[in-house]
Design a protein around this motif. Structure first.
Motif, PDB file in Angstrom:
ATOM      1  N   THR A   1       0.815  -1.212   0.000  1.00  0.00           N
ATOM      2  CA  THR A   1       0.000   0.000   0.000  1.00  0.00           C
ATOM      3  C   THR A   1       0.853   1.268   0.000  1.00  0.00           C
ATOM      4  O   THR A   1       0.331   2.350  -0.191  1.00  0.00           O
ATOM      5  CB  THR A   1      -0.933   0.041   1.232  1.00  0.00           C
ATOM      6  N   VAL A   2       2.150   1.117   0.205  1.00  0.00           N
ATOM      7  CA  VAL A   2       3.040   2.268   0.275  1.00  0.00           C
ATOM      8  C   VAL A   2       4.108   2.124  -0.805  1.00  0.00           C
ATOM      9  O   VAL A   2       4.669   1.060  -0.999  1.00  0.00           O
ATOM     10  CB  VAL A   2       3.725   2.339   1.665  1.00  0.00           C
ATOM     11  N   GLU A   3       4.355   3.231  -1.495  1.00  0.00           N
ATOM     12  CA  GLU A   3       5.388   3.225  -2.517  1.00  0.00           C
ATOM     13  C   GLU A   3       6.632   3.895  -1.942  1.00  0.00           C
ATOM     14  O   GLU A   3       6.577   5.028  -1.471  1.00  0.00           O
ATOM     15  CB  GLU A   3       4.906   3.996  -3.742  1.00  0.00           C
ATOM     16  N   ILE A   4       7.751   3.197  -1.966  1.00  0.00           N
ATOM     17  CA  ILE A   4       8.987   3.724  -1.396  1.00  0.00           C
ATOM     18  C   ILE A   4       9.839   4.322  -2.502  1.00  0.00           C
ATOM     19  O   ILE A   4      10.032   3.711  -3.557  1.00  0.00           O
ATOM     20  CB  ILE A   4       9.759   2.618  -0.656  1.00  0.00           C
ATOM     21  N   ASP A   5      10.359   5.511  -2.242  1.00  0.00           N
ATOM     22  CA  ASP A   5      11.229   6.196  -3.199  1.00  0.00           C
ATOM     23  C   ASP A   5      12.534   5.407  -3.337  1.00  0.00           C
ATOM     24  O   ASP A   5      13.228   5.177  -2.339  1.00  0.00           O
ATOM     25  CB  ASP A   5      11.519   7.605  -2.695  1.00  0.00           C
ATOM     26  N   PRO A   6      12.902   4.989  -4.528  1.00  0.00           N
ATOM     27  CA  PRO A   6      14.119   4.198  -4.709  1.00  0.00           C
ATOM     28  C   PRO A   6      15.391   4.982  -4.360  1.00  0.00           C
ATOM     29  O   PRO A   6      16.442   4.399  -4.089  1.00  0.00           O
ATOM     30  CB  PRO A   6      14.112   3.814  -6.185  1.00  0.00           C
ATOM     31  N   ASN A   7      15.305   6.316  -4.314  1.00  0.00           N
ATOM     32  CA  ASN A   7      16.460   7.148  -3.972  1.00  0.00           C
ATOM     33  C   ASN A   7      16.546   7.468  -2.488  1.00  0.00           C
ATOM     34  O   ASN A   7      17.422   8.211  -2.064  1.00  0.00           O
ATOM     35  CB  ASN A   7      16.427   8.452  -4.776  1.00  0.00           C
ATOM     36  N   TYR A   8      15.643   6.938  -1.703  1.00  0.00           N
ATOM     37  CA  TYR A   8      15.622   7.200  -0.263  1.00  0.00           C
ATOM     38  C   TYR A   8      16.840   6.558   0.389  1.00  0.00           C
ATOM     39  O   TYR A   8      17.079   5.370   0.241  1.00  0.00           O
ATOM     40  CB  TYR A   8      14.334   6.643   0.339  1.00  0.00           C
ATOM     41  N   ASP A   9      17.617   7.353   1.111  1.00  0.00           N
ATOM     42  CA  ASP A   9      18.845   6.872   1.735  1.00  0.00           C
ATOM     43  C   ASP A   9      18.751   7.078   3.249  1.00  0.00           C
ATOM     44  O   ASP A   9      19.112   8.133   3.771  1.00  0.00           O
ATOM     45  CB  ASP A   9      20.054   7.621   1.164  1.00  0.00           C
ATOM     46  N   TYR A  10      18.246   6.093   3.939  1.00  0.00           N
ATOM     47  CA  TYR A  10      18.077   6.218   5.385  1.00  0.00           C
ATOM     48  C   TYR A  10      19.407   6.319   6.107  1.00  0.00           C
ATOM     49  O   TYR A  10      19.515   6.950   7.151  1.00  0.00           O
ATOM     50  CB  TYR A  10      17.238   5.069   5.947  1.00  0.00           C
ATOM     51  N   LYS A  11      20.452   5.714   5.564  1.00  0.00           N
ATOM     52  CA  LYS A  11      21.770   5.779   6.208  1.00  0.00           C
ATOM     53  C   LYS A  11      22.303   7.204   6.194  1.00  0.00           C
ATOM     54  O   LYS A  11      22.876   7.666   7.175  1.00  0.00           O
ATOM     55  CB  LYS A  11      22.749   4.826   5.528  1.00  0.00           C
ATOM     56  N   LYS A  12      22.086   7.912   5.101  1.00  0.00           N
ATOM     57  CA  LYS A  12      22.524   9.296   5.009  1.00  0.00           C
ATOM     58  C   LYS A  12      21.796  10.141   6.040  1.00  0.00           C
ATOM     59  O   LYS A  12      22.391  11.005   6.699  1.00  0.00           O
ATOM     60  CB  LYS A  12      22.267   9.825   3.605  1.00  0.00           C
ATOM     61  N   LEU A  13      20.521   9.921   6.183  1.00  0.00           N
ATOM     62  CA  LEU A  13      19.726  10.686   7.152  1.00  0.00           C
ATOM     63  C   LEU A  13      20.208  10.445   8.573  1.00  0.00           C
ATOM     64  O   LEU A  13      20.220  11.353   9.398  1.00  0.00           O
ATOM     65  CB  LEU A  13      18.249  10.327   7.034  1.00  0.00           C
ATOM     66  N   ARG A  14      20.616   9.234   8.885  1.00  0.00           N
ATOM     67  CA  ARG A  14      21.115   8.920  10.225  1.00  0.00           C
ATOM     68  C   ARG A  14      22.380   9.695  10.539  1.00  0.00           C
ATOM     69  O   ARG A  14      22.581  10.160  11.654  1.00  0.00           O
ATOM     70  CB  ARG A  14      21.405   7.423  10.363  1.00  0.00           C
ATOM     71  N   THR A  15      23.289   9.818   9.554  1.00  0.00           N
ATOM     72  CA  THR A  15      24.551  10.509   9.793  1.00  0.00           C
ATOM     73  C   THR A  15      24.379  12.018   9.834  1.00  0.00           C
ATOM     74  O   THR A  15      25.173  12.701  10.449  1.00  0.00           O
ATOM     75  CB  THR A  15      25.595  10.141   8.717  1.00  0.00           C
ATOM     76  N   GLU A  16      23.342  12.548   9.203  1.00  0.00           N
ATOM     77  CA  GLU A  16      23.096  13.992   9.204  1.00  0.00           C
ATOM     78  C   GLU A  16      22.544  14.477  10.540  1.00  0.00           C
ATOM     79  O   GLU A  16      22.707  15.618  10.895  1.00  0.00           O
ATOM     80  CB  GLU A  16      22.139  14.368   8.073  1.00  0.00           C
ATOM     81  N   GLN A  17      21.871  13.605  11.279  1.00  0.00           N
ATOM     82  CA  GLN A  17      21.309  13.996  12.573  1.00  0.00           C
ATOM     83  C   GLN A  17      22.410  14.024  13.624  1.00  0.00           C
ATOM     84  O   GLN A  17      23.183  13.099  13.741  1.00  0.00           O
ATOM     85  CB  GLN A  17      20.210  13.030  12.984  1.00  0.00           C
TER      86      GLN A  17
END
Length: 57
Positions: free
Chosen positions: A40-56
């Motif tokens: 039911t959810v479409e995930i963006d193929p360019n989504y980089d959760y690892k990058k977001l973790r290091t930015e916080q």
């Protein structure tokens, strides 16, 4: 088990303890199971959760 529940609660009476337990029970049952959301959810193929973790910081 009631004595143990009082250790983890700031409830003053058994009635209060039971009401809080029932509220938690109902809230947990209302929560959607993430498995029900498969497809039911479409995930963006360019989504980089690892990058977001290091930015916080």
């Amino acid at each position: 088990m009631v004595k143990e529940a009082f250790k983890y609660s700031n409830g003053k009476t058994k009635r209060e303890l039971v009401e809080r337990a029932l509220q938690k029970f109902v809230a947990n049952r209302k929560r959607k199971d993430v498995r029900d959301l498969i497809g039911t959810v479409e995930i963006d193929p360019n989504y980089d959760y690892k990058k977001l973790r290091t930015e916080q910081n």
